[in-house]
Design a protein around this motif. Structure first.
Motif, PDB file in Angstrom:
ATOM      1  N   SER A  51      56.023  34.714  77.028  1.00 50.64           N
ATOM      2  CA  SER A  51      55.686  35.932  76.286  1.00 50.64           C
ATOM      3  C   SER A  51      54.324  35.804  75.613  1.00 50.64           C
ATOM      4  O   SER A  51      53.557  36.762  75.549  1.00 50.64           O
ATOM      5  CB  SER A  51      56.773  36.240  75.254  1.00 50.64           C
ATOM      6  OG  SER A  51      57.006  35.108  74.438  1.00 50.64           O
ATOM      7  N   TRP A  52      54.009  34.625  75.111  1.00 51.39           N
ATOM      8  CA  TRP A  52      52.701  34.385  74.504  1.00 51.39           C
ATOM      9  C   TRP A  52      51.600  34.560  75.540  1.00 51.39           C
ATOM     10  O   TRP A  52      50.566  35.191  75.275  1.00 51.39           O
ATOM     11  CB  TRP A  52      52.673  32.980  73.899  1.00 51.39           C
ATOM     12  CG  TRP A  52      51.421  32.643  73.151  1.00 51.39           C
ATOM     13  CD1 TRP A  52      51.169  32.910  71.832  1.00 51.39           C
ATOM     14  CD2 TRP A  52      50.266  31.980  73.653  1.00 51.39           C
ATOM     15  NE1 TRP A  52      49.921  32.445  71.491  1.00 51.39           N
ATOM     16  CE2 TRP A  52      49.339  31.864  72.596  1.00 51.39           C
ATOM     17  CE3 TRP A  52      49.927  31.462  74.899  1.00 51.39           C
ATOM     18  CZ2 TRP A  52      48.099  31.266  72.736  1.00 51.39           C
ATOM     19  CZ3 TRP A  52      48.684  30.863  75.046  1.00 51.39           C
ATOM     20  CH2 TRP A  52      47.784  30.771  73.976  1.00 51.39           C
ATOM     21  N   LEU A  53      51.822  34.013  76.738  1.00 52.24           N
ATOM     22  CA  LEU A  53      50.846  34.143  77.815  1.00 52.24           C
ATOM     23  C   LEU A  53      50.656  35.609  78.208  1.00 52.24           C
ATOM     24  O   LEU A  53      49.532  36.046  78.473  1.00 52.24           O
ATOM     25  CB  LEU A  53      51.268  33.311  79.025  1.00 52.24           C
ATOM     26  CG  LEU A  53      51.249  31.793  78.786  1.00 52.24           C
ATOM     27  CD1 LEU A  53      51.928  31.063  79.940  1.00 52.24           C
ATOM     28  CD2 LEU A  53      49.829  31.300  78.592  1.00 52.24           C
ATOM     29  N   HIS A  54      51.741  36.382  78.210  1.00 49.58           N
ATOM     30  CA  HIS A  54      51.635  37.817  78.513  1.00 49.58           C
ATOM     31  C   HIS A  54      50.740  38.513  77.489  1.00 49.58           C
ATOM     32  O   HIS A  54      49.886  39.325  77.844  1.00 49.58           O
ATOM     33  CB  HIS A  54      53.013  38.473  78.498  1.00 49.58           C
ATOM     34  CG  HIS A  54      53.948  37.973  79.546  1.00 49.58           C
ATOM     35  ND1 HIS A  54      55.218  38.490  79.693  1.00 49.58           N
ATOM     36  CD2 HIS A  54      53.836  37.006  80.505  1.00 49.58           C
ATOM     37  CE1 HIS A  54      55.838  37.870  80.666  1.00 49.58           C
ATOM     38  NE2 HIS A  54      55.024  36.955  81.177  1.00 49.58           N
ATOM     39  N   GLY A  58      46.688  40.263  77.611  1.00 45.06           N
ATOM     40  CA  GLY A  58      46.296  41.619  77.251  1.00 45.06           C
ATOM     41  C   GLY A  58      47.402  42.644  77.238  1.00 45.06           C
ATOM     42  O   GLY A  58      47.140  43.828  77.020  1.00 45.06           O
ATOM     43  N   ALA A  59      48.644  42.244  77.463  1.00 48.64           N
ATOM     44  CA  ALA A  59      49.749  43.210  77.431  1.00 48.64           C
ATOM     45  C   ALA A  59      49.803  43.883  76.067  1.00 48.64           C
ATOM     46  O   ALA A  59      49.712  43.216  75.032  1.00 48.64           O
ATOM     47  CB  ALA A  59      51.080  42.529  77.733  1.00 48.64           C
ATOM     48  N   ALA A  60      49.951  45.207  76.055  1.00 53.63           N
ATOM     49  CA  ALA A  60      50.025  45.954  74.796  1.00 53.63           C
ATOM     50  C   ALA A  60      51.340  45.692  74.078  1.00 53.63           C
ATOM     51  O   ALA A  60      51.384  45.623  72.853  1.00 53.63           O
ATOM     52  CB  ALA A  60      49.862  47.447  75.056  1.00 53.63           C
ATOM     53  N   GLN A  61      52.420  45.577  74.833  1.00 51.30           N
ATOM     54  CA  GLN A  61      53.733  45.258  74.270  1.00 51.30           C
ATOM     55  C   GLN A  61      54.418  44.239  75.169  1.00 51.30           C
ATOM     56  O   GLN A  61      54.255  44.269  76.390  1.00 51.30           O
ATOM     57  CB  GLN A  61      54.618  46.492  74.176  1.00 51.30           C
ATOM     58  CG  GLN A  61      54.170  47.480  73.112  1.00 51.30           C
ATOM     59  CD  GLN A  61      55.170  48.603  72.932  1.00 51.30           C
ATOM     60  OE1 GLN A  61      55.571  49.250  73.895  1.00 51.30           O
ATOM     61  NE2 GLN A  61      55.576  48.828  71.693  1.00 51.30           N
ATOM     62  N   THR A  74      54.364  44.160  69.532  1.00 52.26           N
ATOM     63  CA  THR A  74      53.311  45.135  69.815  1.00 52.26           C
ATOM     64  C   THR A  74      52.001  44.600  69.267  1.00 52.26           C
ATOM     65  O   THR A  74      51.912  44.276  68.080  1.00 52.26           O
ATOM     66  CB  THR A  74      53.644  46.496  69.165  1.00 52.26           C
ATOM     67  OG1 THR A  74      54.894  46.952  69.673  1.00 52.26           O
ATOM     68  CG2 THR A  74      52.572  47.515  69.455  1.00 52.26           C
ATOM     69  N   GLU A  75      51.013  44.507  70.125  1.00 51.61           N
ATOM     70  CA  GLU A  75      49.685  44.059  69.709  1.00 51.61           C
ATOM     71  C   GLU A  75      48.922  45.248  69.151  1.00 51.61           C
ATOM     72  O   GLU A  75      48.770  46.264  69.829  1.00 51.61           O
ATOM     73  CB  GLU A  75      48.932  43.464  70.902  1.00 51.61           C
ATOM     74  CG  GLU A  75      49.488  42.142  71.374  1.00 51.61           C
ATOM     75  CD  GLU A  75      49.386  41.053  70.324  1.00 51.61           C
ATOM     76  OE1 GLU A  75      48.335  40.936  69.649  1.00 51.61           O
ATOM     77  OE2 GLU A  75      50.371  40.314  70.157  1.00 51.61           O
ATOM     78  N   LEU A  76      48.458  45.130  67.929  1.00 49.38           N
ATOM     79  CA  LEU A  76      47.709  46.222  67.316  1.00 49.38           C
ATOM     80  C   LEU A  76      46.269  46.274  67.818  1.00 49.38           C
ATOM     81  O   LEU A  76      45.662  47.340  67.836  1.00 49.38           O
ATOM     82  CB  LEU A  76      47.725  46.091  65.791  1.00 49.38           C
ATOM     83  CG  LEU A  76      49.088  46.233  65.134  1.00 49.38           C
ATOM     84  CD1 LEU A  76      48.969  46.044  63.637  1.00 49.38           C
ATOM     85  CD2 LEU A  76      49.714  47.566  65.467  1.00 49.38           C
ATOM     86  N   GLU A  81      47.034  48.944  60.837  1.00 46.74           N
ATOM     87  CA  GLU A  81      48.370  48.434  60.524  1.00 46.74           C
ATOM     88  C   GLU A  81      49.313  49.615  60.319  1.00 46.74           C
ATOM     89  O   GLU A  81      48.966  50.581  59.642  1.00 46.74           O
ATOM     90  CB  GLU A  81      48.306  47.587  59.252  1.00 46.74           C
ATOM     91  CG  GLU A  81      49.641  47.005  58.847  1.00 46.74           C
ATOM     92  CD  GLU A  81      49.547  46.124  57.612  1.00 46.74           C
ATOM     93  OE1 GLU A  81      50.599  45.668  57.152  1.00 46.74           O
ATOM     94  OE2 GLU A  81      48.432  45.895  57.101  1.00 46.74           O
ATOM     95  N   PRO A  82      50.514  49.577  60.905  1.00 43.16           N
ATOM     96  CA  PRO A  82      51.433  50.705  60.725  1.00 43.16           C
ATOM     97  C   PRO A  82      51.918  50.805  59.282  1.00 43.16           C
ATOM     98  O   PRO A  82      52.060  49.798  58.584  1.00 43.16           O
ATOM     99  CB  PRO A  82      52.592  50.392  61.669  1.00 43.16           C
ATOM    100  CG  PRO A  82      52.494  48.935  61.956  1.00 43.16           C
ATOM    101  CD  PRO A  82      51.066  48.531  61.751  1.00 43.16           C
ATOM    102  N   SER A  83      52.178  52.031  58.862  1.00 46.83           N
ATOM    103  CA  SER A  83      52.686  52.277  57.514  1.00 46.83           C
ATOM    104  C   SER A  83      54.175  51.933  57.458  1.00 46.83           C
ATOM    105  O   SER A  83      54.839  51.815  58.495  1.00 46.83           O
ATOM    106  CB  SER A  83      52.491  53.748  57.142  1.00 46.83           C
ATOM    107  OG  SER A  83      53.338  54.560  57.954  1.00 46.83           O
TER     108      SER A  83
END
Length: 166
Positions: A51-54, A58-61, A74-76, A81-83
């Motif tokens: 999962s780290w390699l994914h 560049g995977a968004a999620q 989810t990579e921001l 930053e979400p509220s």
């Protein structure tokens, strides 16, 4: 869903109290979830794992699932930053959400304070603090329970949690 935050300075005992409070509330038949605000660079993943390699690729999620649990990362990237409101929208419906952190947000809170920290009270500057868990009396006379009085703190939480506007 109803929610209440636990607010306090670092070292006051918020996480320790939550770890005792959650089973107490579940024991009363409530479904409980938590949201914890973390340091900017926290990571739940481990370098070298698939999962780290994914994510590094560049995977968004990345959703990791097993027979025991699943987690969505989810990579921001450059997104803000979400509220708290946005994060609450990600949770499945439960009876109560306990929020640790987000102390500047405008939701009802229980202040957690330990005198030995030498930090000032938060409630004089935050009208959203409705109750206190502390080892010394609070000067405002807010409803209060001791830091180790888990059932009394649970009662304060239930008395002061407010519906979340979904």
């Amino acid at each position: 869903m109803r929610l209440i935050g636990l607010a306090g300075w670092s070292g006051a005992g918020k996480t320790t109290l939550l770890a005792k409070l959650i089973p107490c509330l579940i024991g009363q038949g409530l479904r409980v979830s938590t949201i914890k605000h973390a340091h900017h660079r926290f990571d739940v993943d481990q370098p070298g794992k698939d999962s780290w390699l994914h994510r590094q690729a560049g995977a968004a999620q990345v959703l990791v699932a097993s027979s025991q649990r699943w987690a969505l990362m989810t990579e921001l990237r450059d997104a803000p930053e979400p509220s708290l409101e946005e994060l609450l929208g990600q949770l499945a419906p439960v009876d109560l959400v306990l929020v640790e952190g987000f102390k500047r947000d405008g939701h009802p809170k229980l202040e957690v304070r330990r005198e030995a920290n030498g930090k000032p009270w938060l409630h004089p500057g935050d009208p959203m603090i409705r109750a206190v868990a502390a080892d010394t009396p609070n000067p405002a006379g807010l409803p209060q329970a001791g830091l180790d009085a888990v059932e009394a703190v649970a009662a304060l939480v239930l008395d002061h949690a407010a519906p979340w506007r979904s």
